[in-house]
Design an enzyme around this catalytic site. Sequence first.
Site, PDB file in Angstrom:
ATOM      1  N   GLY A  41       0.800  -1.212   0.000  1.00  0.00           N
ATOM      2  CA  GLY A  41       0.000   0.000   0.000  1.00  0.00           C
ATOM      3  C   GLY A  41       0.834   1.262   0.000  1.00  0.00           C
ATOM      4  O   GLY A  41       0.477   2.258  -0.649  1.00  0.00           O
ATOM      5  N   SER A  42       1.947   1.258   0.720  1.00  0.00           N
ATOM      6  CA  SER A  42       2.788   2.460   0.778  1.00  0.00           C
ATOM      7  C   SER A  42       3.369   2.794  -0.589  1.00  0.00           C
ATOM      8  O   SER A  42       3.423   3.963  -0.987  1.00  0.00           O
ATOM      9  CB  SER A  42       3.916   2.274   1.802  1.00  0.00           C
ATOM     10  OG  SER A  42       3.403   2.249   3.117  1.00  0.00           O
ATOM     11  N   ALA A  98      -2.742  -6.192   0.308  1.00  0.00           N
ATOM     12  CA  ALA A  98      -3.290  -7.544   0.489  1.00  0.00           C
ATOM     13  C   ALA A  98      -3.369  -7.959   1.950  1.00  0.00           C
ATOM     14  O   ALA A  98      -4.307  -8.650   2.357  1.00  0.00           O
ATOM     15  CB  ALA A  98      -2.446  -8.551  -0.289  1.00  0.00           C
ATOM     16  N   HIS A  99      -2.398  -7.546   2.762  1.00  0.00           N
ATOM     17  CA  HIS A  99      -2.333  -8.105   4.116  1.00  0.00           C
ATOM     18  C   HIS A  99      -3.378  -7.527   5.067  1.00  0.00           C
ATOM     19  O   HIS A  99      -3.491  -7.966   6.208  1.00  0.00           O
ATOM     20  CB  HIS A  99      -0.930  -7.951   4.698  1.00  0.00           C
ATOM     21  CG  HIS A  99      -0.591  -6.587   5.211  1.00  0.00           C
ATOM     22  ND1 HIS A  99      -0.567  -6.281   6.559  1.00  0.00           N
ATOM     23  CD2 HIS A  99      -0.244  -5.456   4.565  1.00  0.00           C
ATOM     24  CE1 HIS A  99      -0.220  -5.017   6.708  1.00  0.00           C
ATOM     25  NE2 HIS A  99      -0.023  -4.495   5.525  1.00  0.00           N
ATOM     26  N   THR A 123      10.153  -8.167 -11.757  1.00  0.00           N
ATOM     27  CA  THR A 123       9.533  -9.481 -11.921  1.00  0.00           C
ATOM     28  C   THR A 123       8.409  -9.657 -10.917  1.00  0.00           C
ATOM     29  O   THR A 123       8.570  -9.382  -9.730  1.00  0.00           O
ATOM     30  CB  THR A 123      10.583 -10.597 -11.723  1.00  0.00           C
ATOM     31  OG1 THR A 123      11.615 -10.425 -12.701  1.00  0.00           O
ATOM     32  CG2 THR A 123       9.949 -11.967 -11.882  1.00  0.00           C
ATOM     33  N   ASN A 154      -7.006   4.851   9.486  1.00  0.00           N
ATOM     34  CA  ASN A 154      -6.488   3.628  10.097  1.00  0.00           C
ATOM     35  C   ASN A 154      -6.529   3.646  11.616  1.00  0.00           C
ATOM     36  O   ASN A 154      -6.565   2.590  12.245  1.00  0.00           O
ATOM     37  CB  ASN A 154      -5.048   3.384   9.635  1.00  0.00           C
ATOM     38  CG  ASN A 154      -4.175   4.613   9.786  1.00  0.00           C
ATOM     39  OD1 ASN A 154      -4.445   5.662   9.193  1.00  0.00           O
ATOM     40  ND2 ASN A 154      -3.114   4.508  10.577  1.00  0.00           N
ATOM     41  N   GLN A 198      -7.377   0.621   4.311  1.00  0.00           N
ATOM     42  CA  GLN A 198      -8.228   0.163   5.403  1.00  0.00           C
ATOM     43  C   GLN A 198      -9.652  -0.155   4.948  1.00  0.00           C
ATOM     44  O   GLN A 198     -10.386  -0.861   5.644  1.00  0.00           O
ATOM     45  CB  GLN A 198      -8.279   1.218   6.510  1.00  0.00           C
ATOM     46  CG  GLN A 198      -6.981   1.430   7.253  1.00  0.00           C
ATOM     47  CD  GLN A 198      -6.592   0.252   8.134  1.00  0.00           C
ATOM     48  OE1 GLN A 198      -7.433  -0.483   8.618  1.00  0.00           O
ATOM     49  NE2 GLN A 198      -5.294   0.082   8.334  1.00  0.00           N
ATOM     50  N   CYS A 226       4.072   7.082  21.450  1.00  0.00           N
ATOM     51  CA  CYS A 226       5.075   6.830  22.498  1.00  0.00           C
ATOM     52  C   CYS A 226       5.647   5.424  22.387  1.00  0.00           C
ATOM     53  O   CYS A 226       6.760   5.163  22.816  1.00  0.00           O
ATOM     54  CB  CYS A 226       4.466   7.039  23.887  1.00  0.00           C
ATOM     55  SG  CYS A 226       3.102   5.927  24.278  1.00  0.00           S
TER      56      CYS A 226
END
Length: 396
Positions: free
Chosen positions: A73-74, A203-204, A240, A154, A182, A328
């Site tokens: 996604g990034s 996908a994850h 690939t 998110n 999301q 934090c």
Amino acid sequence: MEKRRVYMDYAATTPMKKEVLDAMLPYYNDLFGNASSVHAFGREVKGCLDEARDQVAKLINAQSSEIYFTGGGSEADNWAIKGVAFANKEKGNHIITTKIEHHAVLHTCEYLEKHHGFEITYLDVDSEGRIDLEELKNSITDKTILISVMFANNEIGTVEPIKEIGQIAKERGVLFHTDGVQAIGNVHIDVKDLGVDLMAMSAHKIYGPKGVGALYIRKGVKLHSIVHGGAQEKRRRAGTENMAGIVGFGKAAEIARVNLNENIKRLTELKERLINGVLEKIPYTRVNGSLDHRLPGNTSFCFEFIEGESLLLSLDMMGIAGSSGSACTSGSLDPSHVLMAIGLKHEIAHGSLRLSLGYKNTEEDVDYVLEALPKIVDRLRQMSPLYEKVAKGGNE
């Protein structure tokens, strides 16, 4: 109480479903060919690449030819924003986004701003995390080339008015990108109806493998490539193909599409059970985000007089996995940029907790959390001199 293991961090990542893993396994050994090869070994996997592309496209009502696979996604967010920026810099150098975007979007915009002279407008959000459409309209100039607003946040689960944004973008001749990481598999998405030009996916987040994502690029959108090399993905994204990952993404997308209505109903019921229980059992608590425009499996709370990191560690000791909106836990003293953007004070934002639900969660899991969480919050508050003052009837 008997300790059990409860995973409620599905917004961070999801376990792969067995059907997804089973679909992937042949591509690590028997079906090992390179999809770009012209011989039989390549041809037999090329067809599977096309099938996976079609499965992902159907999840969002796109054409197969509009789906381009990425490493996650990034990368998809980076490609959409940088690709539009560099391809349209003769038209203008202004991009509009929001203050609550994922860092894949915010850091990309900051990079363009700092190193390439682009002007970025960061829209405010209201106390629920939704943008003001009038502010969006007023921010558009003749130099604006892209609007980038996430589909759903998110951290707090708020769903933005995507269709209205798409209409505004179309009326003003501006491209519209949304980070859909999301949202896919959790809400109904029709990119044609919504007026979306580009959308990032991963996908994850939908019980598929890590390290594979996709970018929806509406047919006709002008976009520069950011990964150069071979001719893969119609010469737009070299490298690939990760065939096992792509096949897994396709299978996960197919399962998500078939089970979408059932998934929404079940997770919404569990979410409401959890939110209502927390508010009933724990005083000095607020729900972050919108209750009316919210992902079905997202809950986000702030508990006054405690620190999110201590809360997470205590929950972990009880076998409960959640996450904190507070940075934090990554070594920063600053609270979440999302919680600050919706107007929370530092001391309240530090006591945040996100519990995100998924397909393995049950009512028993929710009840276990509702039994453990109030005790943990109460124990941590007993250590706070501020809470002691309130408990004795003093002013907050």
